[in-house]
Design an enzyme around this catalytic site. Structure first.
Site, PDB file in Angstrom:
ATOM      1  N   GLN A 168      43.565  45.663  39.146  1.00 44.26           N
ATOM      2  CA  GLN A 168      42.780  46.749  38.489  1.00 44.26           C
ATOM      3  C   GLN A 168      43.955  47.433  37.343  1.00 44.26           C
ATOM      4  OE1 GLN A 168      41.375  50.080  40.718  1.00 44.26           O
ATOM      5  NE2 GLN A 168      40.355  51.063  38.955  1.00 44.26           N
ATOM      6  N   HIS A 200      35.025  50.282  36.884  1.00 43.57           N
ATOM      7  CA  HIS A 200      34.201  49.285  36.066  1.00 43.57           C
ATOM      8  C   HIS A 200      33.984  48.067  36.919  1.00 43.57           C
ATOM      9  CE1 HIS A 200      38.273  48.734  35.378  1.00 43.57           C
ATOM     10  NE2 HIS A 200      38.230  47.533  35.230  1.00 43.57           N
ATOM     11  N   ASN A 218      37.814  45.080  40.386  1.00 43.39           N
ATOM     12  CA  ASN A 218      39.415  44.877  40.946  1.00 43.39           C
ATOM     13  C   ASN A 218      39.539  46.171  41.319  1.00 43.39           C
ATOM     14  OD1 ASN A 218      39.582  42.191  40.163  1.00 43.39           O
ATOM     15  ND2 ASN A 218      39.956  42.913  38.118  1.00 43.39           N
ATOM     16  N   HIS A 251      33.105  44.374  36.496  1.00 46.99           N
ATOM     17  CA  HIS A 251      33.163  43.093  35.296  1.00 46.99           C
ATOM     18  C   HIS A 251      31.836  42.157  35.631  1.00 46.99           C
ATOM     19  CE1 HIS A 251      37.726  43.145  34.071  1.00 46.99           C
ATOM     20  NE2 HIS A 251      37.720  44.040  35.432  1.00 46.99           N
TER      21      HIS A 251
HETATM   22  P1  5GP Z   1      40.887  45.647  35.139  1.00 49.20           P
HETATM   23  O1  5GP Z   1      42.137  44.584  34.863  1.00 49.20           O
HETATM   24  O2  5GP Z   1      41.145  47.244  35.115  1.00 49.20           O
HETATM   25  O3  5GP Z   1      40.100  44.889  36.159  1.00 49.20           O
HETATM   26  O4  5GP Z   1      39.884  45.325  33.652  1.00 49.20           O
HETATM   27  C1  5GP Z   1      40.115  46.081  32.450  1.00 49.20           C
HETATM   28  C2  5GP Z   1      39.351  45.412  31.536  1.00 49.20           C
HETATM   29  O5  5GP Z   1      39.320  46.192  30.427  1.00 49.20           O
HETATM   30  C3  5GP Z   1      40.051  44.040  31.101  1.00 49.20           C
HETATM   31  O6  5GP Z   1      39.377  43.020  31.086  1.00 49.20           O
HETATM   32  C4  5GP Z   1      40.414  44.246  29.538  1.00 49.20           C
HETATM   33  O7  5GP Z   1      40.270  43.252  28.664  1.00 49.20           O
HETATM   34  C5  5GP Z   1      39.421  45.136  29.238  1.00 49.20           C
HETATM   35  N1  5GP Z   1      40.023  46.317  28.311  1.00 49.20           N
HETATM   36  C6  5GP Z   1      41.002  47.007  28.132  1.00 49.20           C
HETATM   37  N2  5GP Z   1      41.150  47.779  26.821  1.00 49.20           N
HETATM   38  C7  5GP Z   1      39.966  47.522  26.406  1.00 49.20           C
HETATM   39  C8  5GP Z   1      39.293  48.146  25.230  1.00 49.20           C
HETATM   40  O8  5GP Z   1      40.064  49.159  24.668  1.00 49.20           O
HETATM   41  N3  5GP Z   1      37.963  47.833  24.737  1.00 49.20           N
HETATM   42  C9  5GP Z   1      37.279  47.207  25.646  1.00 49.20           C
HETATM   43  N4  5GP Z   1      36.126  46.795  25.123  1.00 49.20           N
HETATM   44  N5  5GP Z   1      37.878  46.452  26.680  1.00 49.20           N
HETATM   45  C10 5GP Z   1      39.117  46.867  27.186  1.00 49.20           C
END
Ligand code: 5GP
Ligand code: ZN
Length: 115
Positions: free
Chosen positions: A95, A101, A88, A103
């Site tokens: 994001q 990162h 994302n 996924h």
């Molecule tokens: P994004 O929304 O930026 O693509 O993904 C962020 C991801 O980080 C989400 O899937 C969320 O569940 C994960 N996430 C957020 N905070 C933490 C955390 O403190 N530890 C872990 N292991 N994952 C996290």
């Protein structure tokens, strides 16, 4: 690039915030997402801070290649080998953490188009 002290994933890389780390490479580490969306849902992050995958591709393409290799390896180890790798990029694309990162999602069927 130095760690960004307030960045959640820099703090996980530094070991300041706990995470279930499943792979640790030269340039990347991988840990389980806290809110999994598939039987395997692992986040592969660069050790160094980059805001998103486009910035990483410019700054350190080898780290990006390592992310893909780690994702493929995890999908083979934990599922049948098929996987979805999602970056994302930008708030409108979903994001929420602005440290690159991927996924790595595996272990179930996935629909297309994505939501
Ligand atoms: P994004 O929304 O930026 O693509 O993904 C962020 C991801 O980080 C989400 O899937 C969320 O569940 C994960 N996430 C957020 N905070 C933490 C955390 O403190 N530890 C872990 N292991 N994952 C996290
Ligand atoms: Zn960071």
């Amino acid at each position: 690039m130095a760690a960004v002290t307030e960045c959640l994933f820099c703090r996980i890389v530094a070991g300041e915030i706990p995470a279930e780390v499943v792979r640790a490479g030269d340039r990347v580490i991988a840990f389980r997402d806290v809110n999994p969306q598939a039987p395997t849902h692992v986040l592969v992050v660069s050790r160094e801070h980059h805001d998103n995958v486009a910035a990483l591709a410019l700054a350190d393409p080898e780290a990006l290649a390592e992310m893909v290799t780690v994702g493929a390896d995890l999908a083979k180890a934990e599922a049948e080998g098929d996987f979805r790798l999602v970056f994302n990029t930008g708030a409108e694309a979903g994001q929420s953490v602005f440290h690159v990162h991927g996924h790595v999602l595996a272990g179930r069927d996935f629909g297309w188009p994505p939501g």
